[in-house]
Design an enzyme around this catalytic site. Sequence first.
Site, PDB file in Angstrom:
ATOM      1  N   GLU A 213      61.340  76.780  15.466  1.00  0.00           N
ATOM      2  CA  GLU A 213      61.713  76.146  16.732  1.00  0.00           C
ATOM      3  C   GLU A 213      60.632  75.229  17.280  1.00  0.00           C
ATOM      4  O   GLU A 213      60.131  75.421  18.390  1.00  0.00           O
ATOM      5  CB  GLU A 213      62.095  77.208  17.774  1.00  0.00           C
ATOM      6  CG  GLU A 213      63.332  77.979  17.394  1.00  0.00           C
ATOM      7  CD  GLU A 213      63.871  78.855  18.520  1.00  0.00           C
ATOM      8  OE1 GLU A 213      63.193  79.001  19.546  1.00  0.00           O
ATOM      9  OE2 GLU A 213      64.971  79.391  18.373  1.00  0.00           O
TER      10      GLU A 213
ATOM     11  N   GLU B 294      68.509  82.671  13.060  1.00  0.00           N
ATOM     12  CA  GLU B 294      68.582  83.540  14.248  1.00  0.00           C
ATOM     13  C   GLU B 294      69.925  83.378  14.936  1.00  0.00           C
ATOM     14  O   GLU B 294      70.443  82.262  15.026  1.00  0.00           O
ATOM     15  CB  GLU B 294      67.511  83.164  15.292  1.00  0.00           C
ATOM     16  CG  GLU B 294      66.134  83.692  15.039  1.00  0.00           C
ATOM     17  CD  GLU B 294      65.127  83.288  16.118  1.00  0.00           C
ATOM     18  OE1 GLU B 294      65.483  83.247  17.303  1.00  0.00           O
ATOM     19  OE2 GLU B 294      63.974  83.009  15.725  1.00  0.00           O
TER      20      GLU B 294
HETATM   21  C1  BGP Z   1      64.123  82.148  19.943  1.00  0.00           C
HETATM   22  C2  BGP Z   1      62.817  82.565  19.323  1.00  0.00           C
HETATM   23  C3  BGP Z   1      62.694  84.043  19.135  1.00  0.00           C
HETATM   24  C4  BGP Z   1      63.334  84.904  20.185  1.00  0.00           C
HETATM   25  C5  BGP Z   1      64.706  84.404  20.603  1.00  0.00           C
HETATM   26  C6  BGP Z   1      65.289  85.117  21.800  1.00  0.00           C
HETATM   27  O1  BGP Z   1      63.922  80.996  20.687  1.00  0.00           O
HETATM   28  O2  BGP Z   1      62.621  81.935  18.085  1.00  0.00           O
HETATM   29  O3  BGP Z   1      61.344  84.318  18.919  1.00  0.00           O
HETATM   30  O4  BGP Z   1      62.495  85.203  21.207  1.00  0.00           O
HETATM   31  O5  BGP Z   1      64.683  83.024  20.873  1.00  0.00           O
HETATM   32  O6  BGP Z   1      64.748  84.611  22.960  1.00  0.00           O
HETATM   33  P1  BGP Z   1      64.406  85.471  24.228  1.00  0.00           P
HETATM   34  O7  BGP Z   1      63.467  86.510  23.777  1.00  0.00           O
HETATM   35  O8  BGP Z   1      63.812  84.502  25.197  1.00  0.00           O
HETATM   36  O9  BGP Z   1      65.690  86.023  24.726  1.00  0.00           O
END
Ligand code: BGP
Length: 472
Positions: free
Chosen positions: A164, A373
């Site tokens: 990201e 993800e």
């Molecule tokens: C993405 C990241 C992850 C994870 C996920 C969920 O942007 O790559 O590392 O954190 O989001 O986000 P959050 O924890 O803010 O809900």
Amino acid sequence: MNFQKNFLWGSASAAYQIEGAANIDGKGPSIWDIYSNIPGNTFKNTTGEVAIDFYHKYEEDISLMKEMGLKAYRFSVSWPRILPKGKGEINPKGIEFYHKVIDKLIENNIEPILTIYHWDLPQALQDEYGGWESRKIIEDFTNYCKILYKEYGNKVKYWVSLNEQNIFTSLGYLLKLHPPKKSNMQTFINVNHIANLANAKAIEEFRKHVPNGLIGPSFAYGPTYAKSAHPKDVLAMENAQEINNFLWLDVYARGEYSPLTINLLKSIGITINFQDGDKELLKKGIPDFMGVNYYSTATYRHITRKVANEINNQKGNTVQSDVKELLTDKLFVPAKNEFVRLTDWNWVIDPDGLRIALRRITSRYNLPILITENGLGAYDTLEDGKVHDDYRIEYLKEHITAIKDSINDGCNVLGYCTWSFQDLFSWLNGYSKRYGFVFVDRDEESQKELKRYKKDSFYWYKKIINSNGEDL
Ligand code: BGP
């Protein structure tokens, strides 16, 4: 058409969010170790200092993965665990730790997917030259990559270069939500250009060292919608698509910026800082697949078309940006989409949006896609050792159905990594925003014993994997 026979049914994580052991066995500090220890930067001042202690509990977690039948596990390597100062001396204990994790995964027939960079830059490089703000990082990042390629290249087939890039650059240099907490559009574009070059160089080197491996970046893709069929809204949506999506996707997949993106940036006084050799290098960075982190879509309208009742009905607590005006507001304005649901943290739930994301990538770039993800952050309740997370099952089911539909549409999807396998540390939302199949018993106030419990979704995903996505 169904999911291909070797479809990678997986789950994902990141070093800082799971490992803990922040100061153990020679690891150096990362920018997140420092940042999360400054009061006010994270939710309830939580840190990943202990996280869920994967560093000591990886064997237990991997046995749970085996029990589930997980086919792939995406994890990241902590750069300062390998190189405590970001360059120079290598930490043998760090190298050894990831060998142990990778070996354990392979022993249990779980394909390791290795993310090289998931935001935990060595603090030493931030201090020395401002981290991603200096071109010096390209050489240091390449050297770090080469160490990983040489160590793990014969064991690991799937690699993710930068996680990201669009998020760590925009949240770090525009929205003041990630380190180094700056807000300047030109700096953000400069940093992003340097990250593009580092990404391309990492891929160029990968070809030499891991000729049989596959590599791609993970892009946080939020496909854009127009608020209405009004042509001005459609143009605003297209502007948002250039600035929020093609600014990264085109550089990754085509090795060049879209002329529209460059002109839109110019219209708000922003330029891309090209130097000799940059264009050639970007062309060498074409990936084998596009990694997609998908959570939501985003809707836009034209600035002159005011619409009442814009987004906001948030219950979940988080850290918010205090940046009120962005230069890009002139080009597009976020709007509410009345056709989608929202999570407690106000994130749009839109399974069709995943199908749209996969189709848009396929149509524009015709690259294989690895979903790196996707998942639902929710409050879970542990009762008598059980978590009934039917809402998560429903969310995942709808998204897997969307992937299946996109495969029928003609997309080449290699695998699906849910976020996440275990509950873990959320950068800005502490420990109560949970994503895992495995409940980890800790919260913001106390790390307790970090005991693991299988949620209902654990058994459900096991069934999905076992039937290769048939038994939805
Ligand atoms: C993405 C990241 C992850 C994870 C996920 C969920 O942007 O790559 O590392 O954190 O989001 O986000 P959050 O924890 O803010 O809900």
